[in-house]
Motif scaffolding. Structure first.
Motif, PDB file in Angstrom:
ATOM      1  N   ALA A  78      -1.788   8.803   5.372  1.00 11.90           N
ATOM      2  CA  ALA A  78      -1.959   7.874   6.185  1.00 11.90           C
ATOM      3  C   ALA A  78      -3.303   7.298   5.879  1.00 11.90           C
ATOM      4  O   ALA A  78      -3.443   5.910   5.981  1.00 11.90           O
ATOM      5  N   GLU A  79      -4.231   8.151   5.659  1.00 15.12           N
ATOM      6  CA  GLU A  79      -5.555   7.695   5.438  1.00 15.12           C
ATOM      7  C   GLU A  79      -5.639   6.789   4.035  1.00 15.12           C
ATOM      8  O   GLU A  79      -6.264   5.775   4.075  1.00 15.12           O
ATOM      9  N   ALA A 120       1.626   4.029   8.766  1.00 15.41           N
ATOM     10  CA  ALA A 120       1.831   4.855   7.345  1.00 15.41           C
ATOM     11  C   ALA A 120       2.330   6.314   7.896  1.00 15.41           C
ATOM     12  O   ALA A 120       2.805   6.865   7.103  1.00 15.41           O
ATOM     13  N   GLY A 121       1.492   6.882   8.713  1.00 15.27           N
ATOM     14  CA  GLY A 121       1.757   8.360   9.089  1.00 15.27           C
ATOM     15  C   GLY A 121       3.125   8.526   9.517  1.00 15.27           C
ATOM     16  O   GLY A 121       3.938   9.528   9.020  1.00 15.27           O
ATOM     17  N   CYS A 122       3.813   7.584  10.384  1.00 15.59           N
ATOM     18  CA  CYS A 122       5.109   7.578  11.000  1.00 15.59           C
ATOM     19  C   CYS A 122       6.134   7.484   9.680  1.00 15.59           C
ATOM     20  O   CYS A 122       7.247   7.945   9.587  1.00 15.59           O
ATOM     21  N   TRP A 123       5.675   6.306   8.778  1.00 14.78           N
ATOM     22  CA  TRP A 123       6.681   6.447   7.772  1.00 14.78           C
ATOM     23  C   TRP A 123       6.700   7.532   6.705  1.00 14.78           C
ATOM     24  O   TRP A 123       7.982   8.060   6.458  1.00 14.78           O
ATOM     25  N   ARG A 124       5.668   8.334   6.894  1.00 18.55           N
ATOM     26  CA  ARG A 124       5.850   9.447   5.786  1.00 18.55           C
ATOM     27  C   ARG A 124       6.475  10.548   6.564  1.00 18.55           C
ATOM     28  O   ARG A 124       7.240  11.409   6.008  1.00 18.55           O
ATOM     29  N   ALA A 129       0.698  -1.203   0.018  1.00 21.92           N
ATOM     30  CA  ALA A 129      -0.117   0.006  -0.088  1.00 21.92           C
ATOM     31  C   ALA A 129       0.918   1.185   0.103  1.00 21.92           C
ATOM     32  O   ALA A 129       0.533   2.142  -0.756  1.00 21.92           O
ATOM     33  N   ILE A 130       2.057   1.292   0.748  1.00 21.75           N
ATOM     34  CA  ILE A 130       2.877   2.323   0.633  1.00 21.75           C
ATOM     35  C   ILE A 130       3.556   2.733  -0.714  1.00 21.75           C
ATOM     36  O   ILE A 130       3.409   3.772  -1.151  1.00 21.75           O
ATOM     37  N   LEU A 137      -5.799   1.605   1.497  1.00 20.24           N
ATOM     38  CA  LEU A 137      -5.259   0.538   0.473  1.00 20.24           C
ATOM     39  C   LEU A 137      -4.946  -0.880   1.290  1.00 20.24           C
ATOM     40  O   LEU A 137      -5.187  -1.666   0.760  1.00 20.24           O
ATOM     41  N   TYR A 138      -4.425  -0.742   2.256  1.00 17.36           N
ATOM     42  CA  TYR A 138      -4.090  -1.823   3.053  1.00 17.36           C
ATOM     43  C   TYR A 138      -5.329  -2.776   3.535  1.00 17.36           C
ATOM     44  O   TYR A 138      -5.330  -3.827   3.215  1.00 17.36           O
TER      45      TYR A 138
END
Length: 127
Positions: free
Chosen positions: A107-108, A84-88, A16-17, A113-114
């Motif tokens: 993140a949303e 996801a938010g922390c990844w970004r 998804a990322i 997608l996840y």
């Protein structure tokens, strides 16, 4: 500190990322848009290997595990949205109340997608 384990969910989240990061103008950082400092955190290989799918996936899994452990150390749940938010934008920046709106939107999108992938992978094939 707890030990993170790799599982199918990690791979689904990374897919998804990669989909969200896969825009035409973002060739930097390879499939997962891994920043140079993040790359150096997890490997001594030259950054040019970020474009090698096998190597970059291995580094992405390491980084996802590191984010998961960092969230646990902060007493926060490692949900797909938080990961996801922390990844970004990084753990400290995203975990606060004032995360930038475009990072929350990112993140949303990754979270949605996840969950689509989780649903698709758990639906049995019809004969």
């Amino acid at each position: 500190m707890a030990v993170a384990t790799a599982n199918a969910d990690d791979h689904l989240l990374l897919e998804a990322i990669a989909q969200v990061e896969g825009h035409a103008w973002s060739d930097n950082g390879g499939r997962y848009a891994i920043m140079p400092q993040t790359w150096r955190q997890h490997t001594t290989l030259p950054y040019r290997y970020v474009h090698d799918p096998k190597i970059s996936t291995s580094i992405a899994i390491k980084h996802l595990r590191w984010i998961r452990l960092s969230l646990a150390d902060m007493g926060m749940a490692a949900t797909p949205y938080m990961l996801a938010g922390c990844w970004r934008s990084g753990q400290r920046r995203f975990s606060g109340d004032n995360a930038p709106e475009h990072h929350r939107y990112y993140a949303e999108r990754v979270r949605n997608l996840y969950w689509e992938r989780v649903t698709d992978s758990s639906t049995p094939d019809e004969p």
